[in-house]
Structure formats: structure tokens, C-alpha cells
Design a protein around this motif. Structure first.
Motif, PDB file in Angstrom:
ATOM      1  N   LEU A  26      60.194  18.913 -11.851  1.00 53.33           N
ATOM      2  CA  LEU A  26      58.918  18.245 -12.079  1.00 53.33           C
ATOM      3  C   LEU A  26      59.159  16.860 -12.670  1.00 53.33           C
ATOM      4  O   LEU A  26      60.200  16.605 -13.277  1.00 53.33           O
ATOM      5  CB  LEU A  26      58.036  19.058 -13.033  1.00 53.33           C
ATOM      6  CG  LEU A  26      57.691  20.494 -12.625  1.00 53.33           C
ATOM      7  CD1 LEU A  26      56.876  21.161 -13.720  1.00 53.33           C
ATOM      8  CD2 LEU A  26      56.944  20.525 -11.304  1.00 53.33           C
ATOM      9  N   GLU A  58      55.900  20.974  -2.203  1.00 56.27           N
ATOM     10  CA  GLU A  58      54.469  20.823  -1.986  1.00 56.27           C
ATOM     11  C   GLU A  58      53.746  22.150  -2.210  1.00 56.27           C
ATOM     12  O   GLU A  58      54.331  23.231  -2.060  1.00 56.27           O
ATOM     13  CB  GLU A  58      54.190  20.325  -0.566  1.00 56.27           C
ATOM     14  CG  GLU A  58      54.551  18.862  -0.346  1.00 56.27           C
ATOM     15  CD  GLU A  58      53.783  17.927  -1.266  1.00 56.27           C
ATOM     16  OE1 GLU A  58      52.569  18.129  -1.456  1.00 56.27           O
ATOM     17  OE2 GLU A  58      54.408  16.992  -1.810  1.00 56.27           O
ATOM     18  N   ARG A  86      50.263  19.309 -10.272  1.00 60.29           N
ATOM     19  CA  ARG A  86      50.033  17.887 -10.550  1.00 60.29           C
ATOM     20  C   ARG A  86      48.783  17.722 -11.414  1.00 60.29           C
ATOM     21  O   ARG A  86      47.790  18.424 -11.236  1.00 60.29           O
ATOM     22  CB  ARG A  86      49.872  17.094  -9.257  1.00 60.29           C
ATOM     23  CG  ARG A  86      51.135  17.019  -8.406  1.00 60.29           C
ATOM     24  CD  ARG A  86      50.906  16.120  -7.202  1.00 60.29           C
ATOM     25  NE  ARG A  86      52.077  16.041  -6.345  1.00 60.29           N
ATOM     26  CZ  ARG A  86      52.290  16.832  -5.308  1.00 60.29           C
ATOM     27  NH1 ARG A  86      51.401  17.767  -5.007  1.00 60.29           N
ATOM     28  NH2 ARG A  86      53.377  16.699  -4.574  1.00 60.29           N
ATOM     29  N   GLN A  87      48.854  16.776 -12.334  1.00 59.04           N
ATOM     30  CA  GLN A  87      47.772  16.433 -13.257  1.00 59.04           C
ATOM     31  C   GLN A  87      47.466  17.558 -14.250  1.00 59.04           C
ATOM     32  O   GLN A  87      46.432  17.542 -14.908  1.00 59.04           O
ATOM     33  CB  GLN A  87      46.510  16.011 -12.492  1.00 59.04           C
ATOM     34  CG  GLN A  87      46.744  14.780 -11.626  1.00 59.04           C
ATOM     35  CD  GLN A  87      45.463  14.157 -11.106  1.00 59.04           C
ATOM     36  OE1 GLN A  87      44.392  14.341 -11.676  1.00 59.04           O
ATOM     37  NE2 GLN A  87      45.567  13.405 -10.025  1.00 59.04           N
ATOM     38  N   ASN A 137      49.903  24.039  -7.053  1.00 57.69           N
ATOM     39  CA  ASN A 137      49.783  22.613  -7.357  1.00 57.69           C
ATOM     40  C   ASN A 137      49.679  22.456  -8.873  1.00 57.69           C
ATOM     41  O   ASN A 137      48.720  22.922  -9.485  1.00 57.69           O
ATOM     42  CB  ASN A 137      48.545  22.026  -6.683  1.00 57.69           C
ATOM     43  CG  ASN A 137      48.394  20.540  -6.970  1.00 57.69           C
ATOM     44  OD1 ASN A 137      49.362  19.865  -7.321  1.00 57.69           O
ATOM     45  ND2 ASN A 137      47.191  20.024  -6.837  1.00 57.69           N
ATOM     46  N   ILE A 140      51.808  16.123 -15.629  1.00 60.53           N
ATOM     47  CA  ILE A 140      52.715  16.227 -14.481  1.00 60.53           C
ATOM     48  C   ILE A 140      52.263  15.267 -13.380  1.00 60.53           C
ATOM     49  O   ILE A 140      51.108  15.286 -12.956  1.00 60.53           O
ATOM     50  CB  ILE A 140      52.763  17.671 -13.940  1.00 60.53           C
ATOM     51  CG1 ILE A 140      53.211  18.642 -15.038  1.00 60.53           C
ATOM     52  CG2 ILE A 140      53.698  17.754 -12.731  1.00 60.53           C
ATOM     53  CD1 ILE A 140      54.570  18.346 -15.625  1.00 60.53           C
ATOM     54  N   VAL A 141      53.204  14.446 -12.922  1.00 57.31           N
ATOM     55  CA  VAL A 141      52.912  13.440 -11.899  1.00 57.31           C
ATOM     56  C   VAL A 141      53.373  13.909 -10.517  1.00 57.31           C
ATOM     57  O   VAL A 141      52.664  13.757  -9.525  1.00 57.31           O
ATOM     58  CB  VAL A 141      53.601  12.103 -12.241  1.00 57.31           C
ATOM     59  CG1 VAL A 141      53.310  11.054 -11.174  1.00 57.31           C
ATOM     60  CG2 VAL A 141      53.150  11.611 -13.609  1.00 57.31           C
ATOM     61  N   GLU A 142      54.582  14.480 -10.449  1.00 56.38           N
ATOM     62  CA  GLU A 142      55.147  14.894  -9.161  1.00 56.38           C
ATOM     63  C   GLU A 142      55.796  16.266  -9.294  1.00 56.38           C
ATOM     64  O   GLU A 142      56.224  16.664 -10.381  1.00 56.38           O
ATOM     65  CB  GLU A 142      56.197  13.880  -8.676  1.00 56.38           C
ATOM     66  CG  GLU A 142      55.654  12.497  -8.394  1.00 56.38           C
ATOM     67  CD  GLU A 142      56.737  11.530  -7.947  1.00 56.38           C
ATOM     68  OE1 GLU A 142      57.805  12.012  -7.495  1.00 56.38           O
ATOM     69  OE2 GLU A 142      56.539  10.314  -8.057  1.00 56.38           O
ATOM     70  N   GLN A 143      55.864  16.981  -8.151  1.00 52.96           N
ATOM     71  CA  GLN A 143      56.545  18.272  -8.108  1.00 52.96           C
ATOM     72  C   GLN A 143      57.471  18.304  -6.903  1.00 52.96           C
ATOM     73  O   GLN A 143      57.201  17.681  -5.877  1.00 52.96           O
ATOM     74  CB  GLN A 143      55.537  19.418  -8.054  1.00 52.96           C
ATOM     75  CG  GLN A 143      54.570  19.375  -6.883  1.00 52.96           C
ATOM     76  CD  GLN A 143      53.469  20.411  -7.022  1.00 52.96           C
ATOM     77  OE1 GLN A 143      52.681  20.391  -7.964  1.00 52.96           O
ATOM     78  NE2 GLN A 143      53.422  21.339  -6.072  1.00 52.96           N
ATOM     79  N   SER A 196      54.571  12.290 -16.835  1.00 49.41           N
ATOM     80  CA  SER A 196      54.197  10.923 -17.200  1.00 49.41           C
ATOM     81  C   SER A 196      54.498  10.637 -18.669  1.00 49.41           C
ATOM     82  O   SER A 196      54.291  11.491 -19.541  1.00 49.41           O
ATOM     83  CB  SER A 196      52.704  10.709 -16.929  1.00 49.41           C
ATOM     84  OG  SER A 196      52.289   9.445 -17.412  1.00 49.41           O
TER      85      SER A 196
END
Length: 241
Positions: free
Chosen positions: A166, A153, A114-115, A112, A147-150, A169
Motif C-alpha cells: 500500500l 485492483e 483507497r481513501q 478497495n 491510503i492513496v494506492e494499492q 499519504s
């Protein structure tokens, strides 16, 4: 007493005779059968698919045993890495032949990211053999360079060397407003606070509570969420029991 010794001698003699009979059977019947069993030359099945290898072994009346897969970057998945005994040896029929099967390229699990900052995300991915294929910039409530989305999962299995997409933002859209905290405020104070931020009170929900009447217990969206000018915030208000 003499009868007792006589019985013991008889039993001992019977045991000796039985032992001799078993020994003779092994020496003159079982062993010759084993020695005279049909022999075959082990074929080379390295590089074949496991189905082809099994068929080839069974055709020669051998007993192939598949072992747990081992990851390998050179041999395709479900193909034979190596065999034991090796090819060319003379063995008897029904001999067990152990076949090591390739699991293909080693797999890794998508982390993960994200963020995470772009730098942290890249280091995290490259550490396990993954690469960034593309990086799309989008507006979001997160700060720039986060990073907002990948694409995949967390936990998805990928091959080493795979690339992922990726989205990063670039900050909120111009004109978006951060929702203030309304919890513990009175309804009138919350209304003033929202109006100062060009927002409005939305649906009012009343809940029995021991808190002071007309005190806000909860809100949606929560503090920090980004809204457009004129949007509304729903509130949950305490009322007497």
C-alpha cells in the motif's frame, strides 16, 4: 357379444404370455449377465492429480466422475480430495466413481482500501485473511494517514494469507496550493481570487448559456486539486446565445 368376450380373452392371454416372456428373459438372461459381469477392486486415487486418477480408473474400465472443486489448504489444486466409493471395495466394471477435486487454498477478492485510514485498511484486509507487506509514504493532495494506492485492483483474486503493498499519504508537498472554486464567479473576480493564491487563469473557453455573460460555468482542475505556485486553471465562460 360372444365374439367380443372371446377377443378380450385372447388379448388377455397374449398379455400374460408376453409378461411371462419378459420375466423369464430378465431372470435367466439379463440378471445372469449382470451377476457374471467382471469385478475389480477400487484403487486409491486420493492425493493423485485428477489426470492420473482418471487414467487409473479408466485402465480398470471404471467410469470416473469429477465433481466441483472444494477449497482445501492441505491438498494441492487439481488433486483428488476423496473418492466415493472408497478404495478397496469390489465393484463391477463401468461403475461410476465420484472424485472430489481440490480447488487449492481458498481465494478472496481484493477490496478497495483507497481513501481509507491506515487502521481501517488494515482491519479490512485482515478480516478476509490478507496482510500488509509494505507501506510506502508519498505526498498527495489527500490528508496524512490516508491510503492513496494499492498494489492490486479491487476484485483481484488472491489466496488467503497473501500480502499486499500500500501507499499512504503524508499530505501535500510543501508549497502546493489548493485550487479555489471559480464556478459562478465573474472572470475578473476569478482572476483576483487566483492571483491571491499565486495561480493564474489558463485557457478561456466560451459556451453559449442562459447565465449572465462572463460568468464561469466550469473549471479544470476542479476545486480542491493541488497545484504548484504559478500553475494555471482553465475556465469555461458563459456567453450570450
Amino acid at each position: 357379444m360372444k365374439n367380443k368376450y372371446k377377443i378380450v380373452r385372447i388379448l388377455f392371454a397374449i398379455a400374460v404370455i408376453l409378461f411371462a416372456a419378459v420375466f423369464i428373459s430378465l431372470d435367466y438372461i439379463v440378471m445372469p449377465l449382470y451377476v457374471q459381469a467382471e469385478e475389480v477392486v477400487l484403487p486409491n486415487v486420493v492425493g493423485l492429480s485428477k489426470d492420473e486418477a482418471i487414467a487409473k480408473m479408466e485402465e480398470l474400465k471404471l467410469n470416473p466422475i469429477l465433481l466441483s472443486p472444494r477449497y482445501d489448504t492441505q491438498v494441492p489444486i487439481d488433486h483428488i480430495l476423496f473418492q466415493n466409493p472408497s478404495a478397496g471395495k469390489l465393484v463391477k466394471v463401468n461403475r461410476r466413481v465420484y472424485l472430489h477435486v481440490s480447488g487449492g487454498e481458498p481465494l478472496v477478492r481484493m477490496p478497495n482500501v483507497r481513501q481509507k485510514t491506515f487502521r481501517d485498511a488494515r482491519v479490512t484486509l485482515e478480516r478476509i485473511g490478507l496482510h500488509i507487506r509494505s507501506l510506502d509514504q508519498i505526498q498527495s493532495e489527500l490528508p496524512p494517514n490516508i491510503i492513496v494506492e494499492q498494489e492490486y485492483e479491487e476484485g483481484t483474486y488472491l489466496s488467503k494469507g497473501d500480502s499486499v503493498e500500500l501507499k499512504i499519504s503524508i499530505g501535500p508537498r510543501v508549497g502546493m496550493i489548493e485550487v479555489p472554486n471559480l464556478i459562478s464567479h465573474s472572470v475578473s473576480d476569478a482572476d483576483k481570487l487566483l492571483r491571491r493564491n499565486n495561480l493564474n487563469i489558463g485557457r478561456k473557453n466560451y459556451i453559449e448559456s442562459s447565465l449572465l455573460t462572463n460568468t464561469i460555468i466550469d473549471q479544470y482542475p476542479s476545486e480542491g486539486f493541488l497545484l504548484s505556485v504559478g500553475d494555471s486553471v482553465d475556465i469555461w465562460i458563459a456567453k450570450s446565445r
